[in-house]
Write a protein that holds these residues in place. Structure first.
Motif, PDB file in Angstrom:
ATOM      1  N   ASP A   2       0.830  -1.186   0.000  1.00  0.00           N
ATOM      2  CA  ASP A   2       0.000   0.000   0.000  1.00  0.00           C
ATOM      3  C   ASP A   2       0.871   1.245   0.000  1.00  0.00           C
ATOM      4  OD1 ASP A   2      -2.368  -1.441   0.125  1.00  0.00           O
ATOM      5  OD2 ASP A   2      -2.225  -1.621   2.308  1.00  0.00           O
ATOM      6  N   ARG A   5      -0.488   6.714   3.335  1.00  0.00           N
ATOM      7  CA  ARG A   5      -1.799   7.351   3.468  1.00  0.00           C
ATOM      8  C   ARG A   5      -1.616   8.838   3.750  1.00  0.00           C
ATOM      9  NH1 ARG A   5      -5.304   3.946   7.584  1.00  0.00           N
ATOM     10  NH2 ARG A   5      -6.874   5.396   6.884  1.00  0.00           N
ATOM     11  N   HIS A 113       2.238   8.193  11.254  1.00  0.00           N
ATOM     12  CA  HIS A 113       0.876   7.652  11.407  1.00  0.00           C
ATOM     13  C   HIS A 113       0.310   7.119  10.099  1.00  0.00           C
ATOM     14  CE1 HIS A 113       0.438  11.913  10.302  1.00  0.00           C
ATOM     15  NE2 HIS A 113      -0.548  11.469   9.549  1.00  0.00           N
ATOM     16  N   ASP A 116       1.781   2.375   6.269  1.00  0.00           N
ATOM     17  CA  ASP A 116       1.201   1.045   6.472  1.00  0.00           C
ATOM     18  C   ASP A 116       2.272  -0.023   6.646  1.00  0.00           C
ATOM     19  OD1 ASP A 116      -1.550   1.758   6.309  1.00  0.00           O
ATOM     20  OD2 ASP A 116      -1.323   1.998   4.152  1.00  0.00           O
ATOM     21  N   ASP A 117       3.338   0.058   5.860  1.00  0.00           N
ATOM     22  CA  ASP A 117       4.388  -0.956   5.863  1.00  0.00           C
ATOM     23  C   ASP A 117       5.568  -0.467   6.714  1.00  0.00           C
ATOM     24  OD1 ASP A 117       5.967  -3.107   5.321  1.00  0.00           O
ATOM     25  OD2 ASP A 117       6.251  -2.660   3.196  1.00  0.00           O
ATOM     26  N   ARG A 118       5.310  -0.311   8.011  1.00  0.00           N
ATOM     27  CA  ARG A 118       6.312   0.301   8.893  1.00  0.00           C
ATOM     28  C   ARG A 118       7.605  -0.487   8.963  1.00  0.00           C
ATOM     29  NH1 ARG A 118       1.955   1.490  13.312  1.00  0.00           N
ATOM     30  NH2 ARG A 118       0.974   3.286  12.323  1.00  0.00           N
ATOM     31  N   LEU A 161      -6.177   7.663  12.866  1.00  0.00           N
ATOM     32  CA  LEU A 161      -4.812   7.426  12.375  1.00  0.00           C
ATOM     33  C   LEU A 161      -3.747   7.834  13.384  1.00  0.00           C
ATOM     34  CD1 LEU A 161      -4.676   8.536   8.617  1.00  0.00           C
ATOM     35  CD2 LEU A 161      -4.673   6.228   9.555  1.00  0.00           C
TER      36      LEU A 161
END
Length: 197
Positions: A2, A5, A113, A116-118, A161
């Protein structure tokens, strides 16, 4: 995977009311003369430009996915005669591969925040840093968006978030690549975490 964001790039007037002295904020977070720095999600340079003034002549690599914001940053740097900003179009998950050199500091402001792919991003940050380098995360406090107002309007990412400093710290330390140096309170609505590699 992803994509990040994004919660929209605020204009400079908006930032100026929230961060009236970005250079002073960066100094509080440990940015010093001679520091090579990469700012992930730099946008059009609200932090990258003052960072470059502090670190000069060392470079500041301004990394973003939005080429139009990077073009605006290049224009602003030229107008202000700041010669050590280097814009880099690319994805934070590939930070170690898109930077031309390892850096002393990676700055991630107002963006953790939205990642997604921390795990992948944190690995790339680790690999982009020189040994002993620092990873600085600035983020919105975990407060309802309705409570974080500027000029009477709710600002910042959606409430769902937001991450508190404890949650951010745990996410970074889970990688076993970093240790926490310190936490910095950044009123009215932010915190900063400084990690060492």
């Amino acid at each position: 995977m992803d994509r990040f964001r994004n919660t929209r790039q605020p204009d400079w007037d908006w930032w100026g009311k929230l961060w009236p002295t970005p250079g002073a904020t960066l100094r509080r977070l440990g940015i010093e003369p001679g520091t090579t720095l990469a700012e992930v999600g730099s946008g059009n340079g609200y932090f990258a430009l003052p960072a470059a003034r502090i670190t000069a002549p060392a470079p500041v690599y301004a990394v973003d996915l939005d080429e139009s914001l990077l073009a605006e940053l290049d224009h602003l740097a030229a107008q202000q005669e700041i010669e050590n900003v280097r814009t880099v179009h690319g994805d934070a998950r590939e930070l170690d591969r898109i930077l031309p050199e390892s850096v002393d500091t990676v700055l991630l402001a107002n963006a953790f925040h939205g990642i997604d792919d921390r795990e992948t991003v944190l690995e790339a940050v680790r690999d982009a840093l020189r040994p002993g380098g620092t990873f600085v995360v600035v983020n919105w406090a975990d407060r309802p968006r309705a409570e974080t107002t500027i000029d009477g309007e709710s600002r910042g990412p959606p409430t769902d978030l937001r991450l508190g400093s404890d949650e951010t710290r745990e996410a970074v330390l889970e990688t076993d690549a970093f240790s926490l140096e310190r936490e910095v309170d950044l009123p009215p609505y932010h915190y900063g975490l400084v990690f060492s590699r």
